[in-house]
Design a protein around this motif. Structure first.
Motif, short mmCIF file in Angstrom:
data_model
loop_
_atom_site.label_atom_id
_atom_site.label_comp_id
_atom_site.label_asym_id
_atom_site.label_seq_id
_atom_site.Cartn_x
_atom_site.Cartn_y
_atom_site.Cartn_z
N ILE A 257 91.24 31.77 7.72
CA ILE A 257 90.37 32.57 6.85
C ILE A 257 89.07 32.91 7.57
N THR A 258 88.51 31.94 8.30
CA THR A 258 87.27 32.18 9.06
C THR A 258 87.48 33.28 10.10
N LEU A 259 88.60 33.23 10.81
CA LEU A 259 88.92 34.24 11.83
C LEU A 259 89.09 35.62 11.19
N ALA A 260 89.77 35.67 10.04
CA ALA A 260 89.97 36.94 9.33
C ALA A 260 88.63 37.53 8.88
N ILE A 261 87.73 36.69 8.39
CA ILE A 261 86.40 37.16 7.95
C ILE A 261 85.60 37.69 9.13
N ILE A 262 85.67 36.98 10.26
CA ILE A 262 84.94 37.42 11.46
C ILE A 262 85.45 38.78 11.94
N HIS A 263 86.79 38.92 11.99
CA HIS A 263 87.38 40.19 12.44
C HIS A 263 87.01 41.34 11.50
N ARG A 264 86.90 41.02 10.19
CA ARG A 264 86.67 42.08 9.21
C ARG A 264 85.19 42.42 9.02
N PHE A 265 84.33 41.39 8.96
CA PHE A 265 82.94 41.62 8.58
C PHE A 265 81.91 41.35 9.68
N ALA A 266 82.24 40.47 10.63
CA ALA A 266 81.24 40.09 11.65
C ALA A 266 81.64 40.66 13.01
N LYS A 267 81.51 41.96 13.14
CA LYS A 267 81.94 42.65 14.37
C LYS A 267 81.12 42.24 15.59
N ASN A 268 79.87 41.86 15.38
CA ASN A 268 78.98 41.57 16.51
C ASN A 268 78.92 40.09 16.88
N VAL A 269 79.81 39.28 16.28
CA VAL A 269 79.80 37.85 16.59
C VAL A 269 80.22 37.62 18.04
N SER A 270 79.73 36.57 18.65
CA SER A 270 80.03 36.25 20.04
C SER A 270 81.53 36.05 20.23
N PRO A 271 82.11 36.62 21.32
CA PRO A 271 83.54 36.41 21.61
C PRO A 271 83.89 34.93 21.77
N VAL A 272 82.91 34.13 22.21
CA VAL A 272 83.14 32.69 22.39
C VAL A 272 83.51 32.05 21.05
N VAL A 273 82.80 32.44 19.99
CA VAL A 273 83.06 31.90 18.65
C VAL A 273 84.47 32.25 18.21
N THR A 274 84.86 33.51 18.41
CA THR A 274 86.20 33.97 18.02
C THR A 274 87.29 33.21 18.75
N VAL A 275 87.12 33.05 20.06
CA VAL A 275 88.12 32.35 20.88
C VAL A 275 88.22 30.88 20.48
N VAL A 276 87.09 30.23 20.26
CA VAL A 276 87.09 28.81 19.89
C VAL A 276 87.78 28.60 18.54
N ILE A 277 87.50 29.47 17.57
CA ILE A 277 88.14 29.34 16.24
C ILE A 277 89.63 29.60 16.35
N ALA A 278 90.02 30.60 17.15
CA ALA A 278 91.44 30.91 17.34
C ALA A 278 92.18 29.75 18.01
#
Length: 313
Positions: A257-278
Motif C-alpha cells: 500500500i505504501t509503494l502504491a501511494i508513493i507511485h500515485r501521489f508522491a512523484k518527487n519522493v527519493s528513488p532510494v525510498v521507493t527501492v527500499v520499500i520495494a
C-alpha cells in the motif's frame, strides 16, 4: 523503412538497479540481505518440517500456515538470483525472457500469499464463531481443496503476464526502477501500445485489494463477537489467537500500500525510498512470518525449544 527500423532497435537486455547512489556500498548491503534470505529460507523450511513431521500440528490452522510458508519460500527464491547478482557482483543486466519469468513467479507467489492470508482470516472467524464445529467444517480434505483452488487461482491470474509482455516492443528505455522485475515497472519501458497490460495489471492489483477488504470484513465480524464476550480475560484470549495473523497481514500489505501511494501521489519522493520499500516487500514477510508464528504459537515454540535442547544434549 530501414531508417525507421534502425532508430527503434529492440532492446535485448534490461537493467535492474540496487540502491541509487550507493553502488560502491552494495557489497556491504549484500551482507544483511544474504543473512535475511538465509534466515527466511531456514525459518520457512523449519515451519514446513515441523508441521509435516509432528502429528500434533496436523490441524487446519497449521495446514494454512504451511501454505503461507510455501508462498514465502517462493517469494524468496524468485527474487534471490537478481538481488544477489546486483548487490554481490554489481551485475544488473537481465534478459527480457528471464525478467518476464521472474515477474510471473513474484506476482504468482504474491497473489498466493494474499489469498492464503484471506483464507486464514476465515479460519480464525470459524474458530471463534463456531469452535465446536471447527474441525468438522475445516477437515483435512476440505483444507486440501481450499489450498489447491487458491494456488490454481493465483497461478491462472498471473499466467497471461509473460504472454502480454512478449507482444510489446522495447526499443528506447531499458532501465528498471527496482532490484527485480515487476509488471508495472516493465510496461513503462514499452514503446508500443501497453493499454492491455495496464488494464490487466490493474485487475490483478484489485484482486489483492479485494482479499484485503475481505480480511477487514472478517475481523469486523470477529470484533463483533469479541465485544459480546463479557469476560475481559475471555476477550484477550480470543484476540490473542488472531495476533499472529494480524501481524502477517500488516507485514505483507503495508509495504504494498505504501509503494502504491508513493507511485500515485508522491512523484518527487527519493528513488532510494521507493527501492527500499520495494525490497522490504519481498524480504520482510518471508523473514518475519516464521518468527511471528514461532513466538506466538506455543506448540511450534515448544517443538523448536525441544529440538534445540536435543542438539545441545
Amino acid at each position: 523503412m530501414s531508417a525507421f527500423n534502425t532508430s527503434e532497435v529492440e532492446i535485448s537486455t534490461f537493467f535492474l538497479i540496487g540502491i541509487p547512489g550507493m553502488k560502491h556500498s552494495h557489497i556491504w548491503v549484500s551482507i544483511p540481505i544474504c543473512l535475511m534470505y538465509l534466515l527466511a529460507i531456514l525459518g520457512n523450511c523449519t515451519i514446513l518440517f515441523f508441521i509435516k513431521t509432528e502429528t500434533s500440528l496436523h490441524e487446519p490452522m497449521y495446514y494454512f500456515l504451511t501454505m503461507l510458508a510455501f508462498s514465502d519460500l517462493g517469494l524468496s527464491i524468485s527474487s534471490l538470483p537478481t538481488m544477489l547478482r546486483i548487490f554481490l557482483f554489481n551485475a544488473t543486466g537481465i534478459s527480457p525472457d528471464a525478467c518476464f519469468a521472474q515477474e510471473f513467479f513474484i506476482h504468482g507467489f504474491s497473489a498466493m500469499e494474499s489469498s492464503v492470508l484471506f483464507i486464514m482470516s476465515i479460519d480464525r472467524l470459524i474458530a471463534i464463531c463456531n469452535p465446536l464445529k471447527y474441525t468438522s467444517i475445516l477437515n483435512s480434505v476440505r483444507v486440501f481443496k481450499i489450498g489447491l483452488v487458491s494456488a490454481i487461482k493465483s497461478l491462472l491470474l498471473v499466467f497471461p503476464f509473460p504472454f502480454i509482455l512478449k507482444r510489446l516492443r522495447f526499443c528506447k528505455k531499458s532501465l528498471l526502477s527496482h532490484s527485480y522485475c515487476l509488471h508495472q515497472d516493465v510496461i513503462k519501458l514499452a514503446c508500443s501500445d501497453n493499454r492491455v497490460n495496464v488494464i490487466y495489471g490493474l485487475l490483478v492489483a484489485l484482486t489483492a485489494m479485494l482479499d484485503l477488504i475481505c480480511i477487514a470484513v472478517s475481523y469486523m465480524l470477529i470484533m463483533k463477537i469479541v465485544l459480546g464476550i463479557t469476560s475481559h480475560k475471555g476477550c484477550l484470549k480470543v484476540l490473542n489467537t488472531c495476533i499472529s495473523h494480524i501481524c502477517a497481514v500488516l507485514i505483507f500489505y503495508v509495504p504494498i500500500i505504501t509503494l502504491a501511494i508513493i507511485h500515485r501521489f508522491a512523484k518527487n519522493v527519493s528513488p532510494v525510498v521507493t527501492v527500499v520499500i520495494a525490497d522490504t516487500f519481498l524480504l520482510v514477510p518471508p523473514l518475519m512470518n516464521p518468527l511471528v508464528y514461532s513466538v506466538k504459537s506455543q506448540q511450534i515454540r515448544n517443538l523448536i525449544l525441544m529440538k534445540l535442547c536435543e542438539i545441545k544434549g
